[in-house]
Design a protein around this motif. Structure first.
Motif, PDB file in Angstrom:
ATOM      1  N   VAL A 128     -18.725  60.521 -60.325  1.00 43.91           N
ATOM      2  CA  VAL A 128     -18.873  59.739 -59.091  1.00 43.91           C
ATOM      3  C   VAL A 128     -20.309  59.818 -58.585  1.00 43.91           C
ATOM      4  O   VAL A 128     -20.891  58.813 -58.145  1.00 43.91           O
ATOM      5  N   GLY A 129     -20.911  60.997 -58.667  1.00 43.33           N
ATOM      6  CA  GLY A 129     -22.298  61.143 -58.246  1.00 43.33           C
ATOM      7  C   GLY A 129     -23.248  60.300 -59.070  1.00 43.33           C
ATOM      8  O   GLY A 129     -24.196  59.702 -58.541  1.00 43.33           O
ATOM      9  N   MET A 130     -23.013  60.219 -60.385  1.00 42.21           N
ATOM     10  CA  MET A 130     -23.846  59.382 -61.241  1.00 42.21           C
ATOM     11  C   MET A 130     -23.683  57.898 -60.885  1.00 42.21           C
ATOM     12  O   MET A 130     -24.656  57.133 -60.887  1.00 42.21           O
ATOM     13  N   LEU A 131     -22.472  57.502 -60.574  1.00 43.63           N
ATOM     14  CA  LEU A 131     -22.245  56.113 -60.154  1.00 43.63           C
ATOM     15  C   LEU A 131     -22.979  55.816 -58.848  1.00 43.63           C
ATOM     16  O   LEU A 131     -23.550  54.726 -58.682  1.00 43.63           O
ATOM     17  N   ILE A 132     -22.974  56.783 -57.928  1.00 38.30           N
ATOM     18  CA  ILE A 132     -23.723  56.615 -56.682  1.00 38.30           C
ATOM     19  C   ILE A 132     -25.211  56.460 -56.974  1.00 38.30           C
ATOM     20  O   ILE A 132     -25.894  55.633 -56.360  1.00 38.30           O
ATOM     21  N   PHE A 133     -25.713  57.241 -57.924  1.00 38.68           N
ATOM     22  CA  PHE A 133     -27.124  57.153 -58.303  1.00 38.68           C
ATOM     23  C   PHE A 133     -27.458  55.736 -58.791  1.00 38.68           C
ATOM     24  O   PHE A 133     -28.467  55.136 -58.384  1.00 38.68           O
ATOM     25  N   PHE A 134     -26.616  55.186 -59.657  1.00 42.44           N
ATOM     26  CA  PHE A 134     -26.868  53.845 -60.177  1.00 42.44           C
ATOM     27  C   PHE A 134     -26.746  52.787 -59.076  1.00 42.44           C
ATOM     28  O   PHE A 134     -27.482  51.793 -59.071  1.00 42.44           O
ATOM     29  N   ILE A 135     -25.818  52.993 -58.141  1.00 45.54           N
ATOM     30  CA  ILE A 135     -25.698  52.072 -57.011  1.00 45.54           C
ATOM     31  C   ILE A 135     -26.980  52.082 -56.178  1.00 45.54           C
ATOM     32  O   ILE A 135     -27.484  51.030 -55.759  1.00 45.54           O
ATOM     33  N   MET A 136     -27.523  53.281 -55.953  1.00 42.85           N
ATOM     34  CA  MET A 136     -28.772  53.395 -55.193  1.00 42.85           C
ATOM     35  C   MET A 136     -29.918  52.689 -55.899  1.00 42.85           C
ATOM     36  O   MET A 136     -30.736  52.004 -55.268  1.00 42.85           O
ATOM     37  N   LEU A 137     -29.987  52.849 -57.209  1.00 47.48           N
ATOM     38  CA  LEU A 137     -31.029  52.147 -57.971  1.00 47.48           C
ATOM     39  C   LEU A 137     -30.846  50.638 -57.854  1.00 47.48           C
ATOM     40  O   LEU A 137     -31.820  49.887 -57.721  1.00 47.48           O
ATOM     41  N   GLY A 138     -29.586  50.189 -57.895  1.00 51.55           N
ATOM     42  CA  GLY A 138     -29.304  48.765 -57.747  1.00 51.55           C
ATOM     43  C   GLY A 138     -29.695  48.243 -56.380  1.00 51.55           C
ATOM     44  O   GLY A 138     -30.218  47.123 -56.245  1.00 51.55           O
ATOM     45  N   LEU A 139     -29.476  49.049 -55.344  1.00 49.89           N
ATOM     46  CA  LEU A 139     -29.866  48.646 -53.990  1.00 49.89           C
ATOM     47  C   LEU A 139     -31.381  48.505 -53.880  1.00 49.89           C
ATOM     48  O   LEU A 139     -31.888  47.554 -53.275  1.00 49.89           O
ATOM     49  N   GLY A 140     -32.099  49.459 -54.468  1.00 48.21           N
ATOM     50  CA  GLY A 140     -33.551  49.364 -54.440  1.00 48.21           C
ATOM     51  C   GLY A 140     -34.064  48.158 -55.202  1.00 48.21           C
ATOM     52  O   GLY A 140     -34.998  47.474 -54.769  1.00 48.21           O
ATOM     53  N   LEU A 141     -33.423  47.857 -56.329  1.00 42.22           N
ATOM     54  CA  LEU A 141     -33.842  46.739 -57.164  1.00 42.22           C
ATOM     55  C   LEU A 141     -33.577  45.401 -56.481  1.00 42.22           C
ATOM     56  O   LEU A 141     -34.452  44.518 -56.444  1.00 42.22           O
ATOM     57  N   THR A 142     -32.384  45.226 -55.934  1.00 39.63           N
ATOM     58  CA  THR A 142     -32.040  43.954 -55.291  1.00 39.63           C
ATOM     59  C   THR A 142     -32.811  43.749 -53.995  1.00 39.63           C
ATOM     60  O   THR A 142     -33.138  42.616 -53.631  1.00 39.63           O
ATOM     61  N   GLY A 143     -33.105  44.832 -53.289  1.00 42.90           N
ATOM     62  CA  GLY A 143     -33.868  44.700 -52.051  1.00 42.90           C
ATOM     63  C   GLY A 143     -35.318  44.330 -52.283  1.00 42.90           C
ATOM     64  O   GLY A 143     -35.982  43.783 -51.398  1.00 42.90           O
ATOM     65  N   TYR A 144     -35.812  44.608 -53.493  1.00 45.33           N
ATOM     66  CA  TYR A 144     -37.214  44.344 -53.805  1.00 45.33           C
ATOM     67  C   TYR A 144     -37.537  42.854 -53.778  1.00 45.33           C
ATOM     68  O   TYR A 144     -38.661  42.457 -53.462  1.00 45.33           O
ATOM     69  N   LEU A 145     -36.551  42.021 -54.091  1.00 43.15           N
ATOM     70  CA  LEU A 145     -36.775  40.566 -54.136  1.00 43.15           C
ATOM     71  C   LEU A 145     -36.794  39.936 -52.749  1.00 43.15           C
ATOM     72  O   LEU A 145     -37.426  38.893 -52.544  1.00 43.15           O
ATOM     73  N   LEU A 146     -36.122  40.533 -51.800  1.00 48.25           N
ATOM     74  CA  LEU A 146     -35.818  39.857 -50.546  1.00 48.25           C
ATOM     75  C   LEU A 146     -37.030  39.374 -49.747  1.00 48.25           C
ATOM     76  O   LEU A 146     -36.942  38.321 -49.106  1.00 48.25           O
ATOM     77  N   PRO A 147     -38.164  40.080 -49.741  1.00 46.81           N
ATOM     78  CA  PRO A 147     -39.310  39.521 -48.984  1.00 46.81           C
ATOM     79  C   PRO A 147     -39.845  38.208 -49.554  1.00 46.81           C
ATOM     80  O   PRO A 147     -40.555  37.475 -48.867  1.00 46.81           O
ATOM     81  N   TRP A 148     -39.530  37.912 -50.807  1.00 46.75           N
ATOM     82  CA  TRP A 148     -39.904  36.655 -51.472  1.00 46.75           C
ATOM     83  C   TRP A 148     -41.414  36.421 -51.442  1.00 46.75           C
ATOM     84  O   TRP A 148     -41.905  35.325 -51.155  1.00 46.75           O
ATOM     85  N   ASP A 149     -42.169  37.469 -51.764  1.00 52.50           N
ATOM     86  CA  ASP A 149     -43.604  37.312 -51.962  1.00 52.50           C
ATOM     87  C   ASP A 149     -43.885  37.302 -53.465  1.00 52.50           C
ATOM     88  O   ASP A 149     -42.956  37.366 -54.277  1.00 52.50           O
ATOM     89  N   ASN A 150     -45.150  37.203 -53.844  1.00 55.13           N
ATOM     90  CA  ASN A 150     -45.489  37.117 -55.262  1.00 55.13           C
ATOM     91  C   ASN A 150     -45.040  38.347 -56.042  1.00 55.13           C
ATOM     92  O   ASN A 150     -44.538  38.237 -57.166  1.00 55.13           O
ATOM     93  N   LYS A 151     -45.226  39.516 -55.454  1.00 57.04           N
ATOM     94  CA  LYS A 151     -44.843  40.753 -56.121  1.00 57.04           C
ATOM     95  C   LYS A 151     -43.338  40.783 -56.381  1.00 57.04           C
ATOM     96  O   LYS A 151     -42.890  41.133 -57.476  1.00 57.04           O
ATOM     97  N   ALA A 152     -42.571  40.389 -55.378  1.00 54.12           N
ATOM     98  CA  ALA A 152     -41.115  40.386 -55.525  1.00 54.12           C
ATOM     99  C   ALA A 152     -40.670  39.355 -56.555  1.00 54.12           C
ATOM    100  O   ALA A 152     -39.764  39.610 -57.362  1.00 54.12           O
ATOM    101  N   TYR A 153     -41.294  38.187 -56.537  1.00 49.83           N
ATOM    102  CA  TYR A 153     -40.905  37.106 -57.451  1.00 49.83           C
ATOM    103  C   TYR A 153     -41.098  37.519 -58.918  1.00 49.83           C
ATOM    104  O   TYR A 153     -40.179  37.405 -59.736  1.00 49.83           O
ATOM    105  N   PHE A 154     -42.284  38.016 -59.237  1.00 50.88           N
ATOM    106  CA  PHE A 154     -42.565  38.344 -60.643  1.00 50.88           C
ATOM    107  C   PHE A 154     -41.832  39.619 -61.070  1.00 50.88           C
ATOM    108  O   PHE A 154     -41.454  39.761 -62.236  1.00 50.88           O
ATOM    109  N   ALA A 155     -41.612  40.551 -60.142  1.00 51.38           N
ATOM    110  CA  ALA A 155     -40.822  41.736 -60.472  1.00 51.38           C
ATOM    111  C   ALA A 155     -39.384  41.345 -60.792  1.00 51.38           C
ATOM    112  O   ALA A 155     -38.750  41.931 -61.682  1.00 51.38           O
ATOM    113  N   THR A 156     -38.870  40.346 -60.095  1.00 51.81           N
ATOM    114  CA  THR A 156     -37.507  39.880 -60.355  1.00 51.81           C
ATOM    115  C   THR A 156     -37.416  39.202 -61.717  1.00 51.81           C
ATOM    116  O   THR A 156     -36.423  39.361 -62.442  1.00 51.81           O
ATOM    117  N   LYS A 157     -38.450  38.446 -62.098  1.00 49.18           N
ATOM    118  CA  LYS A 157     -38.453  37.822 -63.422  1.00 49.18           C
ATOM    119  C   LYS A 157     -38.417  38.875 -64.523  1.00 49.18           C
ATOM    120  O   LYS A 157     -37.704  38.730 -65.523  1.00 49.18           O
TER     121      LYS A 157
END
Length: 223
Positions: A128-157
């Motif tokens: 369960v702890g490992m799953l929480i770790f992956f969820i946290m990584l997913g939250l950081g990854l998906t949140g990175y796109l939200l400002p919709w600047d150049n850095k976020a756009y190309f990081a998402t690609k």
């Protein structure tokens, strides 16, 4: 007044035994920093949870101003950062907290591993702890796109290309995340939904299971 309200609720729901059970729960001596300096390493889990609560509260505030579309996303973040009272502070808390919570989770995981806390009967809690770790990584990854600047756009690609490289399921994962042929409005909407609804829901369920098992099995002893 507060005492009267508490007594009124307590008479109907009998909440005193519930919080007494939590407040009076004894902490093992080996995790008490007052007795052992090395016990500070057992605080990493609690600190991780504390930062997670800050992330949830600051994220709730940010969603009051954020607009998840490609025309207004960056402008809404800019408005929040420079026009809203204390908006820059709250956004900074959420931004840096996203990195800090990963660091604290990593330290907590190391503590669990090196103290052998993942062994029987706590194997399920390790999973369960490992799953929480992956969820946290997913939250950081998906949140990175939200400002919709150049850095976020190309990081998402780049992220979508990595997802596409997964054997067999890669193209389907990319299509699910991308929502179309290009990184655009559908991509931003899906990342926002995943970041705000799907992953937090999974996180809260896993945290509940994590704490339940900790309370049921107790804190592991030192090696």
């Amino acid at each position: 007044m507060f005492k009267g309200i508490y007594n009124w609720i307590d008479e109907r729901l009998d909440i005193t035994p519930m919080w007494r059970d939590v407040a009076d729960h004894e902490v093992p001596e080996h995790v008490n920093p007052a007795h052992h300096f090395s016990a500070f390493v057992y605080c990493f889990g609690g600190l991780t949870f504390f930062i997670t609560v800050i992330q949830i509260l600051s994220g709730m505030f940010l969603t009051m101003y954020y607009v998840p579309d490609i025309i207004n996303a960056y402008a809404s973040v800019d408005y929040l950062q420079h026009k809203v009272a204390f908006g820059g502070i709250v956004r900074a808390m959420h931004h840096w907290g996203a990195s800090l919570v990963i660091v604290m989770m990593f330290l907590h995981t190391l503590r669990v591993f090196f103290t052998g806390s993942y062994k029987a009967p706590r194997e399920m809690n390790w999973v369960v702890g490992m799953l929480i770790f992956f969820i946290m990584l997913g939250l950081g990854l998906t949140g990175y796109l939200l400002p919709w600047d150049n850095k976020a756009y190309f990081a998402t690609k780049v992220t979508l290309q990595i997802a596409e490289s997964v054997p067999y399921l890669g193209p389907y994962i990319k299509e699910l995340l991308n929502g179309g042929e290009i990184v655009g409005a559908q991509t931003l909407t899906r990342f926002f939904a995943i970041h705000v609804f799907f992953l937090p829901g999974a996180l809260l369920a896993l945290l509940a299971a994590h704490f339940f098992m900790i309370r049921k099995q107790g804190i592991s002893g030192p090696l």
